[in-house]
Design an enzyme around this catalytic site. Structure first.
Site, PDB file in Angstrom:
ATOM      1  CG  ASP A 150      42.003  45.554  48.626  1.00  0.00           C
ATOM      2  OD1 ASP A 150      41.243  44.692  48.161  1.00  0.00           O
ATOM      3  OD2 ASP A 150      43.182  45.706  48.253  1.00  0.00           O
ATOM      4  CD  GLU A 263      37.155  42.930  43.328  1.00  0.00           C
ATOM      5  OE1 GLU A 263      36.979  43.609  42.292  1.00  0.00           O
ATOM      6  OE2 GLU A 263      38.219  42.916  43.952  1.00  0.00           O
TER       7      GLU A 263
END
Length: 478
Positions: A150, A263
């Site tokens: 992340d 992403e």
């Protein structure tokens, strides 16, 4: 099936016989041990009472050996399925996350941690991955699951996550986003646009004007670009797009033939992502052949840590509708991602409806808050010390988070009875203060917290299931 001795305290969901060997977890004095019966090569441990059984600690070596034997313990890309990420700052929440996700049809990301979070907790990408593996194994989860590296910001962030086998990489180019473009004059925008990394973008200002300065009909909305709108999008996000492309190229090279998902996240910026800007970002990522599966814009209003949406829900409804329409324009190629998604209960119905399930919900710190709720219930004296310490740390620890809690609104622990303490986890200001101070709290109180949570692990699992049942209700695939 190989016979299993009945005198061991088996965790029945974990027991599996596969290719001639039986594996499972047992409980020994609030600790867990892996049992391997059959082919034990590659595992570390000691023979049990039965000489044919190896009793193994839950360590890195045995996680790797188990991963090599049982293919469903390897995270994989999840595609465009409705998905949810479950951050676990303690490394013991995966079992509870799985209990919540079972039966919903939502694809889970069960290892999810950022560089920032690992720095504050002292964990590593491999450690986070291994903790998730043990939870997946214990719960007997056989369906696909993902692992999210992340908020990666630099090329140097990538290698340890690749080495640990992550399947999903969230690129955070916020250091390259120019929020000043929101208020720059046209003259300033022109000057800034001329200095963009056009070589990395494999384009030019002239080509961009030719491509975008027209009207785009996108189902229920239309976007009429003019020079000012385009320049603001270029200046605000152009360098961020170029950085995302560089990061994607580095990932492709590092991972080789291993499949992965990417992403792009621009939610942690100071200005909202307009519909024009979303269209520009997605169009450029497509043109540059960046293999992105989700995009996290900065939506209108405020998505703050650990609390519900702050802002006009009607405005957000229309905003999500517009972003979903842009996503739909590009076909079945990516989904919208809701970052800082924990506790946004008023938002979930809009998001599920407008995206038609092509959505990723990212949650993080509230699993830790549920642990504190449990501590407040079973060991109020420890919780009081944690609250006092968090009050002292808040002004420092809040600096890298979007929060608006005020210390003067956080009740003093001394003013509350023991039975009132758990309710602090539902109070806006106390919740945010406790949320952002997790790293400092774990450094100071971890030696007391972890043994308690392991003693009350079953209760913690129930707290997590109850909490995330509410999160997933609107997204359940029925």
């Amino acid at each position: 099936m190989i016979a299993i001795p009945s005198n061991l305290n088996w965790i029945q969901e974990s027991v599996i016989s596969y290719e001639g060997t039986t594996y499972g977890l047992i409980r020994v004095d609030h600790q867990k041990r892996l049992v391997v019966q059959g082919q034990t090569a590659g595992f570390e441990g000691e023979p049990g009472a039965d000489a044919h059984i190896l009793l193994c600690p839950l360590n890195k070596t045995n996680a790797a050996a188990l991963r090599a034997r049982l293919p469903w313990l390897i995270p994989v890309p999840l595609g465009l399925r409705t998905s949810a990420g479950f951050g676990d700052r303690l490394g013991i929440a995966t079992y509870g996350h799985i209990q919540a996700v079972k039966g919903t049809g939502v694809a889970p990301i069960l290892a999810q941690q950022s560089v920032r979070e690992n720095t504050r907790t002292g964990r590593t990408p491999q450690g986070v991955m291994d903790d998730a593996l043990w939870g997946v194994f214990e719960a007997g989860w056989r369906d696909p699951w993902g692992a999210d590296a992340d908020h990666l910001k630099t090329l140097a962030d990538i290698p340890p996550f690749v080495a640990a086998g992550y399947s999903f990489y969230t690129i955070d180019p916020s250091d390259y986003v120019d929020d000043g473009a929101e208020s720059d004059s046209l003259e300033t925008l022109r000057a800034k646009a001329a200095r963009l990394p056009w070589d990395d973008l494999r384009s030019s200002l002239e080509s961009s004007v030719e491509t975008y300065c027209r009207i785009f009909e996108l189902g229920p909305i239309h976007l009429a670009f003019d020079e000012s709108i385009l320049l603001r999008a270029l200046v605000k996000y152009g360098a961020g797009v170029a950085h995302t492309a560089r990061m994607a190229a580095a990932l492709t090279q590092a991972l080789g033939d291993r499949p992965f998902e990417l992403e792009m996240s621009v939610d942690e910026t100071n200005t909202t992502t307009s519909l024009f800007e979303h269209f520009y970002i997605a169009s450029e990522l497509k043109r540059l052949e960046v293999p992105f599966v989700s995009l996290a814009p900065r939506f209108v209003g405020r998505f703050e840590k650990g609390v519900d949406y702050i802002g006009d829900l009607n405005e957000l409804d229309q905003n999500l509708r517009g972003h979903a329409a842009i996503m739909g324009h590009f076909g079945d190629s990516y989904k919208l991602s809701l970052h800082t998604g924990s506790d946004k209960f008023s938002v979930y119905p809009f998001a599920a409806r407008h995206t038609k399930g092509r959505v990723h919900l990212k949650t993080a710190g509230t699993s830790y808050l549920e642990a504190l709720r449990l501590i407040a219930t079973v060991e109020p004296s420890l919780f009081r010390r944690i609250l006092r310490f968090a009050r002292e740390r808040y002004d420092t620890d809040r600096k890298t988070y979007h929060v608006s809690a005020l210390l003067e609104r956080v009740p003093l622990a001394a003013a509350l009875r023991d039975e009132q303490l758990p309710a602090l986890l539902d109070q806006f200001d106390a919740r945010q203060v406790l949320h952002v101070c997790f790293g400092s709290v774990l450094e100071r109180f971890g030696n007391e917290l972890y043994p308690l949570l392991k003693t009350y692990q079953s209760d913690y699992n129930l707290y997590l299931k109850r909490h995330f049942d509410r999160h997933l209700e609107a997204f359940a695939v029925r």
